[in-house]
Every structure is written in structure tokens, then in C-alpha cells.
Motif scaffolding. Structure first.
Motif, mmCIF file in Angstrom:
data_model
loop_
_atom_site.group_PDB
_atom_site.id
_atom_site.type_symbol
_atom_site.label_atom_id
_atom_site.label_comp_id
_atom_site.label_asym_id
_atom_site.label_seq_id
_atom_site.Cartn_x
_atom_site.Cartn_y
_atom_site.Cartn_z
ATOM 1 N N LEU A 40 0.837 -1.200 0.000
ATOM 2 C CA LEU A 40 0.000 0.000 0.000
ATOM 3 C C LEU A 40 0.876 1.257 0.000
ATOM 4 C CD1 LEU A 40 -2.845 1.204 0.143
ATOM 5 C CD2 LEU A 40 -2.727 1.008 2.641
ATOM 6 N N GLU A 41 1.938 1.264 0.817
ATOM 7 C CA GLU A 41 2.855 2.410 0.848
ATOM 8 C C GLU A 41 3.524 2.612 -0.508
ATOM 9 O OE1 GLU A 41 4.315 2.632 5.498
ATOM 10 O OE2 GLU A 41 5.286 1.179 4.164
ATOM 11 N N GLU A 42 3.891 1.524 -1.153
ATOM 12 C CA GLU A 42 4.505 1.619 -2.470
ATOM 13 C C GLU A 42 3.527 2.180 -3.488
ATOM 14 O OE1 GLU A 42 6.709 -1.309 -5.746
ATOM 15 O OE2 GLU A 42 6.156 -2.063 -3.752
ATOM 16 N N ARG A 43 2.263 1.771 -3.374
ATOM 17 C CA ARG A 43 1.246 2.221 -4.317
ATOM 18 C C ARG A 43 0.954 3.716 -4.157
ATOM 19 N NH1 ARG A 43 -1.851 -1.866 -3.742
ATOM 20 N NH2 ARG A 43 -3.266 -1.032 -2.160
ATOM 21 N N VAL A 44 0.849 4.203 -2.903
ATOM 22 C CA VAL A 44 0.512 5.619 -2.694
ATOM 23 C C VAL A 44 1.748 6.507 -2.694
ATOM 24 C CG1 VAL A 44 -1.588 5.053 -1.421
ATOM 25 C CG2 VAL A 44 0.550 5.385 -0.161
ATOM 26 N N GLY A 45 2.930 5.910 -2.582
ATOM 27 C CA GLY A 45 4.160 6.669 -2.710
ATOM 28 C C GLY A 45 4.614 7.402 -1.466
#
Length: 302
Positions: A40-45
Motif C-alpha cells: 500500500l505504501e509503495e502504491r501511494v508513494g
């Protein structure tokens, strides 16, 4: 769907501040929780949590994201509730918060499950005062006063404290005739799990102390059923709610002590958020508890 699942795991982790606790709550491993949060962190940056060896805490960005995610999940829940209302039978997951009340609600819950098999109960037992809305509960049963204007409630019935001991204990140690006599007795105490503080026996005057010395402590525990068992076993005198000791008093395995010296008590309520239309699953649960919960109490509703 994977995105929604990740949001659900994120919100749960924000509440528990622990990958392990989140995994236990959702029935998955802590590593699965950690991987979901990382994706999720990777997706939202952005980084959503600050991680340590013991806990995880939201970053500033995580706090902003949390508020949006909670609204998203609330809308999904509302949509599910609307669909449930279109069906003949209430159904879906119902998250219920309950007080640690010596098994008091269990017969009612079992009967409710039999009546409404399509409703999936998610039960959370605690002695702390939960935030019904912020922690995502559909309904809560609690024995404290209602002070939140965002909530609705209905009374289920009253309870009061009782000082009790086993006949065998009283035969050996004598019967106290006034509160100060307790200084010569083995006193069994309850500790609140959330705060770690001892429950203070509610005498009408400040008679829980004698010459500035607190009541003796023969045992402390954080479980009402364990406290009841040890009292019946003759280990000492305890202060327990009337619903917990009513059967033991009727059978003669416990005797009532200093009853005119005690005060306090309260009323159990069933509580739910008033912010949206009452879902069918919540409505049938509330109605069922109002009808049946008092059968486990000593005093009935007025």
C-alpha cells in the motif's frame, strides 16, 4: 478488491498499532499484514507508518490517509447495509463490543446466533470504555453512563455490587459486622485490565480504609469468573456484581455481607451510532438484547 483489502488492513493496523495484533484480529499472519502495508505504501508513494520493534505508529501522511480510508470503509458498510435491508433476513458481519461481565451476555448471544444464523458476530470483550464510532463498532453493550451525543442507547437492566464470602470461610474467620472488620480478613480484589488499577469497594462512607491503611490484599486478578471461583472456594471476601453471584447466593455457596453499607451500581445499555440509518442487523440485535438480556440480571427493568 486487493486495494480494498489493503485499506482494511491499514485501518485495523492504525487502531492496534501492531502487525501481530492486526493479524490476530483478521486471522492472517503478521508478515502478511506487513507485506500488505508495504504494498500500500509503495502504491501511494508515501510512508504510512513509523515502525519499531514493538509498535507501529502513523506518520502525518498516514493520519491524513486514515481519515479518508475510514470514510471509504464506512460507505462500503453503508452500501452493504442497504443491500441487507432489501433482503428478508438480516445478514452480514456485526462487530459487538462487550464488557467483561462474568459470562452474563453469553446465553443471550447464543440464542441470538440461533435466531439469526445469517449474521456473523465479531465479539470484542474488554473492560475499557471503547469509542464506538472511531473503533468501528456496530453496537456495544456496556455498564456505564452514556455521554456521547453521537450515540443512541436503550437500557437493558440494572446491577449493583455485593460483598460475599463462602460459608466455610466465615465459619473459620468470622463474619464482619462493620466495614472496619475487613482489616482482619482476606480480601480478594479485581484489577481493571485497561488501567491496572484496583476496583475500589463502594462503601457509603470512606470505610474502605481504616486508620489510613488500605484494605488487605490476599489476591488480585483481572477476571471476574476467576474471582468468583476463588471466593466460592473459601479463599476470602470479594466484591462482585449481583448478577455474577446470584446463583451462588441461591445455592448457598456464598453469603451476603455488609449489604447495607454498600452503594453504587449502574445500568447496562446497548449502544449504537446515530450517524446513519439503523441497519437491519443492528436493529434486530438491539431489539433482541432489550427483550432477553435482563433474564441474566437480578433486578429487572422498570
Amino acid at each position: 478488491m486487493e486495494t480494498l483489502g489493503g485499506i482494511g488492513i491499514f485501518v485495523e493496523t492504525a487502531q492496534t498499532q501492531s502487525f501481530i495484533a492486526t493479524g490476530r484480529q483478521l486471522g492472517i499472519s503478521a508478515s502478511a499484514v506487513s507485506k500488505s502495508i508495504s504494498r500500500l505504501e509503495e502504491r501511494v508513494g508515501v510512508r504510512l507508518f513509523q515502525r519499531s520493534t514493538r509498535t507501529v505508529r502513523l506518520t502525518i501522511e498516514g493520519e491524513v490517509f486514515l481519515e479518508r480510508c475510514k470514510r471509504i470503509l464506512s460507505e462500503i458498510q453503508a452500501a452493504e447495509d442497504d443491500l441487507s435491508a432489501m433482503t428478508q433476513f438480516p445478514r452480514g458481519r456485526l462487530r459487538v463490543g462487550l464488557a467483561l461481565a462474568a459470562g452474563l451476555p453469553l446465553p443471550c448471544l447464543a440464542a441470538f446466533m440461533e435466531r439469526y444464523p445469517e449474521i456473523e458476530l465479531d465479539l470484542d470483550f474488554t473492560d475499557r470504555l471503547v469509542d464506538v464510532i472511531d473503533e468501528g463498532f456496530d453496537v456495544v453493550i456496556r455498564g456505564s453512563d452514556l455521554s456521547d451525543s453521537r450515540l443512541m442507547s436503550r437500557p437493558l437492566g440494572p446491577y449493583r455490587p455485593c460483598l460475599v464470602a463462602a460459608p466455610g470461610y466465615l465459619e473459620k474467620q468470622g463474619r464482619p459486622s462493620k466495614p472496619s472488620d475487613l482489616m482482619e480478613h482476606a480480601c480478594l480484589h479485581y484489577r481493571w485490565r485497561n488501567s491496572g488499577k484496583l476496583y475500589q469497594w463502594p462503601f457509603k462512607k470512606k470505610t474502605s480504609q481504616h486508620n489510613g491503611v488500605a484494605l488487605p490484599i490476599a489476591m488480585v486478578c483481572s477476571d471476574l469468573e476467576a474471582l468468583l471461583y476463588l471466593t466460592i472456594a473459601g479463599r476470602g471476601i470479594a466484591c462482585l456484581p449481583d448478577f455474577a453471584v446470584k446463583d451462588a447466593l441461591a445455592e448457598g455457596s456464598l453469603e451476603l455481607l455488609l449489604d447495607t453499607h454498600l452503594t453504587g451500581g449502574g445500568t447496562f445499555h446497548v449502544v449504537w451510532p446515530s450517524s446513519r440509518q439503523m441497519a437491519p442487523k443492528v436493529r434486530v440485535f438491539v431489539d433482541f438484547m432489550v427483550e432477553h438480556f435482563a433474564t441474566g440480571l437480578v433486578q429487572k427493568k422498570a
